[in-house]
Design a protein around this motif. Structure first.
Motif, PDB file in Angstrom:
ATOM      1  N   LEU A 147      -6.468   5.099  -3.686  1.00 54.72           N
ATOM      2  CA  LEU A 147      -7.056   3.835  -4.101  1.00 54.72           C
ATOM      3  C   LEU A 147      -7.071   3.724  -5.621  1.00 54.72           C
ATOM      4  O   LEU A 147      -7.599   4.602  -6.318  1.00 54.72           O
ATOM      5  CB  LEU A 147      -8.481   3.714  -3.552  1.00 54.72           C
ATOM      6  CG  LEU A 147      -8.610   3.818  -2.028  1.00 54.72           C
ATOM      7  CD1 LEU A 147     -10.073   3.817  -1.614  1.00 54.72           C
ATOM      8  CD2 LEU A 147      -7.868   2.666  -1.353  1.00 54.72           C
ATOM      9  N   HIS A 193      -2.816   6.745   1.067  1.00 61.20           N
ATOM     10  CA  HIS A 193      -2.778   5.777  -0.025  1.00 61.20           C
ATOM     11  C   HIS A 193      -3.940   6.078  -0.963  1.00 61.20           C
ATOM     12  O   HIS A 193      -5.107   6.074  -0.544  1.00 61.20           O
ATOM     13  CB  HIS A 193      -2.882   4.348   0.521  1.00 61.20           C
ATOM     14  CG  HIS A 193      -3.064   3.302  -0.538  1.00 61.20           C
ATOM     15  ND1 HIS A 193      -2.092   3.005  -1.473  1.00 61.20           N
ATOM     16  CD2 HIS A 193      -4.118   2.472  -0.823  1.00 61.20           C
ATOM     17  CE1 HIS A 193      -2.524   2.045  -2.267  1.00 61.20           C
ATOM     18  NE2 HIS A 193      -3.757   1.713  -1.902  1.00 61.20           N
ATOM     19  N   PHE A 216       0.854  -1.192   0.000  1.00 61.83           N
ATOM     20  CA  PHE A 216       0.000   0.000   0.000  1.00 61.83           C
ATOM     21  C   PHE A 216       0.896   1.250   0.000  1.00 61.83           C
ATOM     22  O   PHE A 216       1.131   1.855   1.047  1.00 61.83           O
ATOM     23  CB  PHE A 216      -0.924   0.007   1.223  1.00 61.83           C
ATOM     24  CG  PHE A 216      -1.890  -1.135   1.253  1.00 61.83           C
ATOM     25  CD1 PHE A 216      -3.115  -1.041   0.615  1.00 61.83           C
ATOM     26  CD2 PHE A 216      -1.563  -2.316   1.906  1.00 61.83           C
ATOM     27  CE1 PHE A 216      -4.009  -2.105   0.639  1.00 61.83           C
ATOM     28  CE2 PHE A 216      -2.446  -3.378   1.933  1.00 61.83           C
ATOM     29  CZ  PHE A 216      -3.677  -3.276   1.293  1.00 61.83           C
ATOM     30  N   SER A 240      -8.867   0.028   3.587  1.00 56.51           N
ATOM     31  CA  SER A 240      -9.013   0.480   2.206  1.00 56.51           C
ATOM     32  C   SER A 240     -10.383   0.119   1.660  1.00 56.51           C
ATOM     33  O   SER A 240     -11.037   0.926   0.972  1.00 56.51           O
ATOM     34  CB  SER A 240      -7.915  -0.131   1.334  1.00 56.51           C
ATOM     35  OG  SER A 240      -6.636   0.301   1.760  1.00 56.51           O
TER      36      SER A 240
END
Length: 319
Positions: free
Chosen positions: A261, A259, A206, A300
């Motif tokens: 996506l 992070h 990630f 996530s």
């Protein structure tokens, strides 16, 4: 007309003179600030709309030992003011020399002579000049003598009292970005330049963009569903951690790690604006990197589900 930023009050171009201006620090540019700007616009609709504000925030100058508390730094504040229709932002450098200026000189030399303002607006508690000796009554007297208009605007309030930057800071520190967004009129964002980290996120599968909090307020530590605006104007869904990474015994100052996506690309050196939408979970320590990796995957998925109905078209340009 595109908004313009002026940072030297002694050298204002003729094209920026003759405006009407709202006065204040405008940290956060929340609904109360918008109310002030709109009241000024309604009072003098025929003039270009401006704001007179200060950088750094006076509290940063006089109390440098305080923890960072800013809701918006220069770029984010300017963008928020421009979105309100402000055409000129007079950003005055607030240093020790300027702080020693008398209230009389601030009105006469800065507002009247240098900026050439025709009308000003402020809140009931606006104070200015050396040791904050200038108040609304003094401003009314001096603007009248200088043939400048003045609108004093009562605060915008709800059932909890007046909207304020202090109230919004408390909401963010308590972990309620949704409620803070209601009072800001938009999600709260942290803007900063992506720096090189230790690459641990990449090793976990990630990859993250690391952004120092710097002078920004530190909200509640934990994992957030976020949206990220890149330098090209595109907006992407993401998941972010704000904290000190207890699982890897980081021990350093808090940071923002985000992070994006479904995104692949090099973000180093880019300026990103990261908007916090909801706190998914509080910061906590895990038993090893495998447990941490599994939790990040769950985070996530939860962030993607939360944002799917709230960010239509995320990943496409939304300037």
């Amino acid at each position: 007309m595109k908004a313009r930023l002026h940072t030297d009050w002694r050298a204002i171009p003729d094209s920026a003179r003759g405006t009407v201006a709202a006065l204040g620090n405008f940290d956060g540019v929340h609904l109360g600030h918008a109310h002030l700007v709109h009241a000024l616009q309604a009072a003098r609709p025929g003039r270009d709309l401006a704001v007179v504000t200060f950088e750094p925030h006076p509290r940063e100058l006089f109390r440098p030992q305080d923890p960072p508390f800013r809701l918006t730094l220069e770029q984010e504040r300017f963008a928020a003011l421009a979105a309100l229709g402000v055409q000129h932002v007079f950003q005055i450098r607030f240093d020790h020399e300027f702080s020693a200026m008398s209230a009389e000189d601030f009105v006469t030399r800065v507002l009247h002579e240098s900026l050439g303002l025709k009308h000003v607006a402020c809140g009931l508690d606006f104070a200015f000049g050396h040791r904050r000796r200038g108040n609304v009554d003094f401003l009314a007297e001096r603007t009248r003598a200088l043939d400048m208009g003045l609108t004093v605007v009562p605060p915008l309030s709800d059932g909890l009292g007046p909207y304020s930057s202090t109230r919004i800071r408390r909401l963010l520190q308590d972990g309620y970005p949704e409620r803070a967004a209601e009072e800001l009129g938009r999600p709260w964002s942290i803007r900063g330049v992506v720096q090189h980290g230790d690459k641990r996120g990449r090793l976990l599968g990630f990859p993250t963009a690391n952004i120092p909090l710097g002078r920004h307020l530190e909200p509640a530590r934990g994992v957030y569903a976020v949206s990220v605006r890149l330098a090209d104007g595109t907006v992407h869904p993401g998941v972010a951690n704000i904290g000190r990474r207890p699982t890897i015994n980081d021990g350093q100052e808090s940071r923002l790690e985000v992070h994006l996506l479904g995104f692949a690309g090099d973000l180093y050196g880019q300026s990103l604006s990261v908007a916090l939408h909801t706190l998914l979970r509080a910061e906590r320590r895990f038993d090893g990197l495998d447990a941490l990796k599994a939790q990040i995957a769950r985070d996530s998925e939860q962030a993607a589900a939360y944002l799917s109905s709230r960010l239509p078209g995320a990943g496409a340009s939304r300037t």
